[in-house]
Design a protein around this motif. Structure first.
Motif, PDB file in Angstrom:
ATOM      1  N   TYR A  13      -8.248  -7.209 -23.887  1.00  0.00           N
ATOM      2  CA  TYR A  13      -7.064  -6.446 -23.512  1.00  0.00           C
ATOM      3  C   TYR A  13      -7.085  -6.186 -22.020  1.00  0.00           C
ATOM      4  CZ  TYR A  13     -10.167  -2.362 -23.549  1.00  0.00           C
ATOM      5  OH  TYR A  13     -11.178  -1.477 -23.315  1.00  0.00           O
ATOM      6  N   THR A  14      -5.951  -5.844 -21.473  1.00  0.00           N
ATOM      7  CA  THR A  14      -5.833  -5.635 -20.038  1.00  0.00           C
ATOM      8  C   THR A  14      -5.486  -4.185 -19.754  1.00  0.00           C
ATOM      9  OG1 THR A  14      -5.076  -7.899 -19.738  1.00  0.00           O
ATOM     10  CG2 THR A  14      -4.624  -6.375 -17.947  1.00  0.00           C
ATOM     11  N   ILE A  15      -6.204  -3.592 -18.817  1.00  0.00           N
ATOM     12  CA  ILE A  15      -5.850  -2.263 -18.346  1.00  0.00           C
ATOM     13  C   ILE A  15      -5.515  -2.367 -16.860  1.00  0.00           C
ATOM     14  CG2 ILE A  15      -7.245  -1.038 -20.041  1.00  0.00           C
ATOM     15  CD1 ILE A  15      -9.341  -0.621 -17.870  1.00  0.00           C
ATOM     16  N   LEU A  16      -4.755  -1.430 -16.356  1.00  0.00           N
ATOM     17  CA  LEU A  16      -4.345  -1.461 -14.963  1.00  0.00           C
ATOM     18  C   LEU A  16      -5.009  -0.341 -14.185  1.00  0.00           C
ATOM     19  CD1 LEU A  16      -0.504  -2.043 -15.393  1.00  0.00           C
ATOM     20  CD2 LEU A  16      -2.276  -3.756 -15.019  1.00  0.00           C
ATOM     21  N   ASN A  17      -5.414  -0.658 -12.958  1.00  0.00           N
ATOM     22  CA  ASN A  17      -5.879   0.359 -12.018  1.00  0.00           C
ATOM     23  C   ASN A  17      -4.676   1.202 -11.594  1.00  0.00           C
ATOM     24  OD1 ASN A  17      -8.561  -0.303 -11.902  1.00  0.00           O
ATOM     25  ND2 ASN A  17      -8.336  -1.679 -10.163  1.00  0.00           N
ATOM     26  N   ASP A  19      -3.456   1.368  -8.809  1.00  0.00           N
ATOM     27  CA  ASP A  19      -2.644   0.572  -7.889  1.00  0.00           C
ATOM     28  C   ASP A  19      -1.933  -0.594  -8.589  1.00  0.00           C
ATOM     29  OD1 ASP A  19      -4.692  -1.221  -8.378  1.00  0.00           O
ATOM     30  OD2 ASP A  19      -5.310  -1.421  -6.295  1.00  0.00           O
ATOM     31  N   GLY A  20      -2.095  -0.706  -9.918  1.00  0.00           N
ATOM     32  CA  GLY A  20      -1.413  -1.746 -10.689  1.00  0.00           C
ATOM     33  C   GLY A  20      -2.184  -3.034 -10.824  1.00  0.00           C
ATOM     34  N   THR A  21      -3.392  -3.114 -10.285  1.00  0.00           N
ATOM     35  CA  THR A  21      -4.213  -4.316 -10.393  1.00  0.00           C
ATOM     36  C   THR A  21      -4.777  -4.431 -11.808  1.00  0.00           C
ATOM     37  OG1 THR A  21      -4.883  -3.982  -8.106  1.00  0.00           O
ATOM     38  CG2 THR A  21      -6.157  -5.572  -9.394  1.00  0.00           C
TER      39      THR A  21
END
Length: 92
Positions: A13-17, A19-21
């Motif tokens: 799965y993907t999570i975002l920092n 800052d959106g990274t």
């Protein structure tokens, strides 16, 4: 040489920092520990493991929770890597 079947299934799965990274994360489940799985109408799974752990997984829109649940319970998901939105919770 015989084929080696990995008994593990990985949910990525993907999570975002802030800052959106994006960052890629993963959770690996040993299928031999799966006791049961519940699927809800909200496209998520709750996996109950024999070591008293429970993993809540919210699947992405492109995945069908019934199909993933059936694959896991039939052990045909061994070695598969699934993409999901997030692992909602993991508790013991």
């Amino acid at each position: 040489m015989s084929d080696f079947i990995n008994p593990l299934v990985k949910f990525s799965y993907t999570i975002l920092n802030p800052d959106g990274t994006p960052h890629q994360k993963s959770w690996i489940i040993n299928l031999s520990y799966v006791l049961s799985i519940e699927a809800s109408g909200q496209n998520d799974l709750k996996v109950f493991l024999s070591n008293d752990q429970v993993v809540n997984i919210e699947l992405g829109n492109e995945m069908n929770n019934d199909e993933v649940m059936d694959e896991i319970l039939s052990m045909s998901a061994a070695g598969n890597d699934y993409s999901v939105y997030r692992i909602n919770a993991y508790y013991k």
